[in-house]
Scaffold this active site. Structure first.
Site, PDB file in Angstrom:
ATOM      1  N   LYS A  80       0.846  -1.198   0.000  1.00 56.90           N
ATOM      2  CA  LYS A  80       0.000   0.000   0.000  1.00 56.90           C
ATOM      3  C   LYS A  80       0.883   1.250   0.000  1.00 56.90           C
ATOM      4  O   LYS A  80       1.910   1.299   0.692  1.00 56.90           O
ATOM      5  CB  LYS A  80      -0.910  -0.021   1.232  1.00 56.90           C
ATOM      6  CG  LYS A  80      -1.962   1.073   1.288  1.00 56.90           C
ATOM      7  CD  LYS A  80      -2.863   0.850   2.499  1.00 56.90           C
ATOM      8  CE  LYS A  80      -3.923   1.916   2.644  1.00 56.90           C
ATOM      9  NZ  LYS A  80      -4.804   1.657   3.808  1.00 56.90           N
ATOM     10  N   SER A 155      -9.403   2.677   2.870  1.00 58.52           N
ATOM     11  CA  SER A 155      -8.381   3.315   2.066  1.00 58.52           C
ATOM     12  C   SER A 155      -7.509   2.332   1.276  1.00 58.52           C
ATOM     13  O   SER A 155      -6.682   2.736   0.476  1.00 58.52           O
ATOM     14  CB  SER A 155      -7.479   4.161   2.964  1.00 58.52           C
ATOM     15  OG  SER A 155      -6.803   3.364   3.924  1.00 58.52           O
ATOM     16  N   SER A 179     -10.321   0.097   6.701  1.00 63.49           N
ATOM     17  CA  SER A 179      -9.596   0.292   5.447  1.00 63.49           C
ATOM     18  C   SER A 179      -9.113  -0.986   4.783  1.00 63.49           C
ATOM     19  O   SER A 179      -8.783  -0.976   3.599  1.00 63.49           O
ATOM     20  CB  SER A 179      -8.387   1.209   5.676  1.00 63.49           C
ATOM     21  OG  SER A 179      -8.806   2.518   5.947  1.00 63.49           O
TER      22      SER A 179
END
Length: 492
Positions: A80, A155, A179
């Protein structure tokens, strides 16, 4: 025969280790998949083709010489974009960090490298990981592989889109309010949010470089994958203490053997009033419970005695205080946030407005040390309450979100759920936020599809610090109701 890009990470590792396939062969297959699908998905925002090929070649040479780097030897993964990687741009979506190059890896990245992984690149995330959709001005918008007109979540939206479409075998990602779990649900994947403070968060942005380490609670580092064994493997690698973060527990991941289905005692819920999910989600969960009961598992309907307004207020206050000092505030950022919060509050139904995130404004604009301590004390009470509520059960099964993947929209817009205008953060985070606040480990598994063809997942909530036991329970549950389906045929 299953395409290489959809073979589970642990199976790829075995095949490479036993020389059935080469790491370079696997990496080339993933690079081709990225070339074919990433332009439409925008899941991977930073790609290192040359570095991945070189690492794969080195992995194959090592195997030929009888050397095994670790349990992910030669397996292509992604990271990520919020994690620092030495020598690789790390922006967290901030324009001011567009050219920031870290000098060292986050410890979790180091652990994955040492386990033999090949890092393909970084996956897209909203600015500071602060949204339930994935968009930022540096890298643009990520689309859902099941329907490009819809969000892949946030996210970790880039993480989920990449793994679902076979651009990556596994993704290292984070969860602060859902997330990991919400994107896994939106994209039909497996995800794990570990117990709070089990995995180091050093090297995660925010906090931005030069700011204090203010995010000390609720942020967890986990993974998204296409199988539970992959999650277990990833967590066993990254759940290690780091000298830069002495408050991370050295307990690691304790393996646990699955219980027979008849010996499990599970609580379940298909929705909590007034936060009832889409009717299709409730029906899917009810069908899953019936299958579990048919397999001989005792299932008890569970209704939490939560004051939702008070719970959300505690979470929002802690999040506001943590993030307020994790980055240098600008007038533009504060103004955008106020607009976002007002949009969420004003567009939603009056009966649900008290649950919206508008309550963060006082803590953001006028932070108080005393109120911060009060919020921490309140968090302790919530954790204790949850432990007592789960004392008689091995785990809790409940929705991941009130909605399936929704169409791209301005951040903060109300989400339509069975005719109701639900606040943005409530629609996406009502069922995930409580377990960040209380620190419980949670696994998400895919259990079905909405009538529109969109995936539906379920949360399996465990007891704090019993992550290994939770994974074992999840395997038993998954054997009855879980399944991964590739979205390949639906993507255009």
């Amino acid at each position: 025969m299953k395409p290489l890009v959809f073979v589970a990470a642990h199976e790829l590792a075995r095949k490479i280790r036993e020389r059935e396939i080469s790491s370079l062969e696997v990496v080339e297959a993933h690079l081709q998949q990225i070339q074919d699908y990433n332009p439409k998905l925008n899941a991977i925002c930073l790609l290192d083709e040359a570095g991945a090929r070189a690492r794969a070649q080195a992995a194959d040479e090592a195997i030929a010489q009888g050397q095994l780097w670790g349990p992910l030897h030669g397996v292509p993964i992604t990271i990520k974009e919020l994690f620092e990687i030495k020598g690789v741009r790390t922006t967290a979506g901030f324009k001011a960090l567009a050219n920031y190059i870290p000098r060292q890896d986050a410890p979790t990245v180091t652990q994955l490298r040492q386990a033999g992984a090949v890092i393909l690149g970084k996956t897209n995330s909203p600015v500071a990981g602060g949204d339930y959709q994935t968009f930022n001005s540096l890298f643009g918008r990520t689309n859902n592989p099941w329907d490009l007109s819809r969000t892949s979540g946030g996210s970790s939206g880039g993480s989920a889109a990449a793994v679902a479409m076979g651009l990556s075998a596994l993704d290292l990602c984070t969860d602060y309010g859902g997330s990991i779990r919400q994107p896994a649900h939106f994209c039909g994947l497996y995800g794990i949010k570990p117990s709070d403070r089990l995995v180091p968060t050093v090297g995660h942005l925010p906090p931005t470089p030069g700011n204090a380490e203010s995010i000390r609670y609720m942020l967890t580092v986990g993974a998204i994958a296409r199988s539970l064994p992959d999650l277990e493997l990833a967590l066993s690698i990254i759940a290690k203490p780091d000298v830069r973060q002495p408050d991370i527990s050295p307990v690691g991941l304790s393996p646990s053997s699955p219980k027979p289905l008849a010996q499990l005692n599970l609580a379940w819920s298909d929705g909590w009033d007034p936060l009832l999910p889409l009717n299709e989600i409730r029906k899917t969960i009810q069908s899953a419970v019936q299958l579990m009961e048919g397999a001989g598992t005792p299932m008890t309907r569970w209704s939490p005695s939560f004051d939702w307004s008070r719970l959300f207020k505690t979470y929002y206050r802690l999040a506001a205080y943590s993030l307020r000092y994790a980055q240098t505030p600008t007038l533009e950022a504060l103004w955008n946030l106020v607009q976002w919060l007002w949009r969420e509050w004003s567009q939603s139904e009056p009966a649900l407005r008290k649950l919206s995130s508008l309550r963060t404004i006082p803590a953001l604009l006028n932070p108080s040390l005393g109120e911060y301590f009060e919020a921490l004390t309140e968090r302790d009470r919530w954790s204790q309450h949850m432990e007592q509520s789960m004392a008689d059960y091995d785990a809790l099964l409940c929705p991941v979100a009130m909605t399936t993947a929704f169409e791209h929209c301005p951040s903060g817009s109300a989400i339509k759920i069975d005719g109701r205008n639900v606040p943005y953060t409530v629609a996406a985070g009502a069922y995930t936020i409580p377990f960040n606040l209380m620190g419980n480990p949670v696994v998400v598994i895919p259990i079905g599809q909405f009538q529109q063809g969109l995936p539906i997942g379920i949360q399996i909530v465990g007891k704090r610090w019993r992550d290994g036991e939770l994974l074992a329970i999840a395997k038993s549950v998954n054997s009855v109701i879980g399944r991964f389906t590739s979205p390949t045929d639906r993507s255009t």
